[in-house]
Design an enzyme around this catalytic site. Structure first.
Site, PDB file in Angstrom:
ATOM      1  N   HIS A 112       0.869  -1.185   0.000  1.00  0.00           N
ATOM      2  CA  HIS A 112       0.000   0.000   0.000  1.00  0.00           C
ATOM      3  C   HIS A 112       0.906   1.235   0.000  1.00  0.00           C
ATOM      4  CE1 HIS A 112      -3.480  -2.276   2.174  1.00  0.00           C
ATOM      5  NE2 HIS A 112      -3.848  -2.058   0.924  1.00  0.00           N
ATOM      6  N   CYS A 165      -2.190   3.031   9.050  1.00  0.00           N
ATOM      7  CA  CYS A 165      -3.154   2.000   8.616  1.00  0.00           C
ATOM      8  C   CYS A 165      -4.297   1.830   9.597  1.00  0.00           C
ATOM      9  CB  CYS A 165      -2.535   0.611   8.567  1.00  0.00           C
ATOM     10  SG  CYS A 165      -1.052   0.409   7.704  1.00  0.00           S
TER      11      CYS A 165
HETATM   12  N1  ARG Z   1      -3.046  -7.309   6.850  1.00  0.00           N
HETATM   13  C1  ARG Z   1      -3.543  -6.140   6.186  1.00  0.00           C
HETATM   14  C2  ARG Z   1      -3.512  -6.342   4.665  1.00  0.00           C
HETATM   15  O1  ARG Z   1      -2.630  -7.008   4.176  1.00  0.00           O
HETATM   16  C3  ARG Z   1      -2.759  -4.955   6.606  1.00  0.00           C
HETATM   17  C4  ARG Z   1      -3.300  -3.669   6.070  1.00  0.00           C
HETATM   18  C5  ARG Z   1      -2.501  -2.470   6.475  1.00  0.00           C
HETATM   19  N2  ARG Z   1      -3.070  -1.317   5.971  1.00  0.00           N
HETATM   20  C6  ARG Z   1      -2.432  -0.359   5.274  1.00  0.00           C
HETATM   21  N3  ARG Z   1      -3.116   0.702   4.962  1.00  0.00           N
HETATM   22  N4  ARG Z   1      -1.205  -0.467   4.882  1.00  0.00           N
HETATM   23  O2  ARG Z   1      -4.336  -5.870   3.941  1.00  0.00           O
END
Ligand code: ARG
Length: 292
Positions: free
Chosen positions: A178, A274
């Site tokens: 992300h 996040c």
């Molecule tokens: N385990 C989650 C995923 O893989 C973590 C998300 C973290 N969120 C972020 N905005 N980076 O989607």
């Protein structure tokens, strides 16, 4: 909508690490001591909530849903600007079950007047919320990550929904799946980012728009500490326990860093940003209209 700095959290009641959809996720480590891990996750959550309060946020905590452990990361649930929320569409089936409970949460926020409207994305593209579509308040546009999770077309869809410029940046590694893992605009105009996470074209775009004096390059160690995944308000930055490099760098630029141990969430590939979603962000055009 609200004009007080308001940030959404989702309680970690149903949080765990039971599958793996990014390279940081470690279900094995969680499974060795699920009760202990859950206890630590609750304590970390409380510490984050407290730090966000110290940073001046009004904190809204909503409940997650059983069987949806990653709801604890509401940054992926929607993009919110000018009172409008555009709901996310998740790439992986493991997270698609979050869409309905998050839609209910946003409907509740709307009914309570914290946001004004809720919209859905056109079919056929993925978009994982503010984690991949970050408002740059100093420059007045969105930066959108695409590749591992969100689709390239989602950036154009966001531009249409919000009537704002969206600068699309291709993410070149699974580690930075992300945009918020590797990119963080700060209130003073600086951008904290990890250059190896981006395609050459994306790097050119960042460097064309952000002057060298405002670019803070994160190291691999900073990235591994999830320090780029930070929540900033004014001169305060809330993040997981960070590195001497960033402590010094941000301190010398006048930022106060509030560090919280978020290791139970890093085990899922997440940090402070996040775990939050700003509900009160306004574009400069709305701010201008309000002042007129
Ligand atoms: N385990 C989650 C995923 O893989 C973590 C998300 C973290 N969120 C972020 N905005 N980076 O989607």
């Amino acid at each position: 909508m609200t004009d007080c700095p308001t940030i959404l959290l989702v309680a970690p009641t149903f949080y765990d690490v039971s599958y793996s959809i990014n390279p940081w996720m470690d279900p094995g480590a969680w499974a060795r001591d699920p009760r202990g891990m859950h206890r630590r996750a609750m304590a970390s959550f409380d510490a984050l909530r407290e730090a966000l309060g110290r940073a001046g946020f009004q904190v809204e905590v909503m409940e997650g849903a059983p069987g949806q452990p990653d709801m604890v990361f509401p940054a992926n649930a929607a993009v919110v600007l000018d009172g409008k929320a555009v709901l996310a569409r998740f790439r992986y089936p493991q997270r698609r079950g979050e869409e309905a409970p998050f839609a209910a949460i946003f409907e509740d926020l709307r009914a309570r007047g914290l946001i004004d409207s809720v919209e859905t994305l056109p079919e056929g593209c993925y978009q994982e919320g503010a984690g991949d579509c970050i408002w740059d308040a100093s420059r007045g546009h969105f930066w959108a990550g695409f590749g591992p999770r969100s689709s390239r077309e989602a950036a154009d869809a966001m531009a249409r929904h919000f009537g704002q410029e969206v600068v699309a940046l291709e993410l070149a590694t699974e580690q930075s799946y992300h945009l918020d893992v590797c990119f963080c605009p700060l209130a003073g105009g600086e951008v904290l980012y990890y250059p190896p996470a981006f395609s050459p074209a994306a790097l050119r775009e960042i460097r064309a728009r952000v002057p060298a004096a405002q670019r803070i390059e994160a190291t691999e160690d900073d990235l591994r500490h999830f320090s780029v995944n930070a929540v900033n308000r004014g001169d305060t930055v809330v993040m997981t326990r960070t590195t001497p490099h960033l402590r010094t760098e941000l301190g010398s630029r006048g930022y106060r860093v509030l560090e919280v141990d978020l290791s139970p969430y890093m085990m899922s590939g997440g940090g402070a940003y996040c775990m939050t979603l700003r509900l009160d962000r306004v574009s400069t055009s709305v701010r201008r209209a309000a002042a007129a």
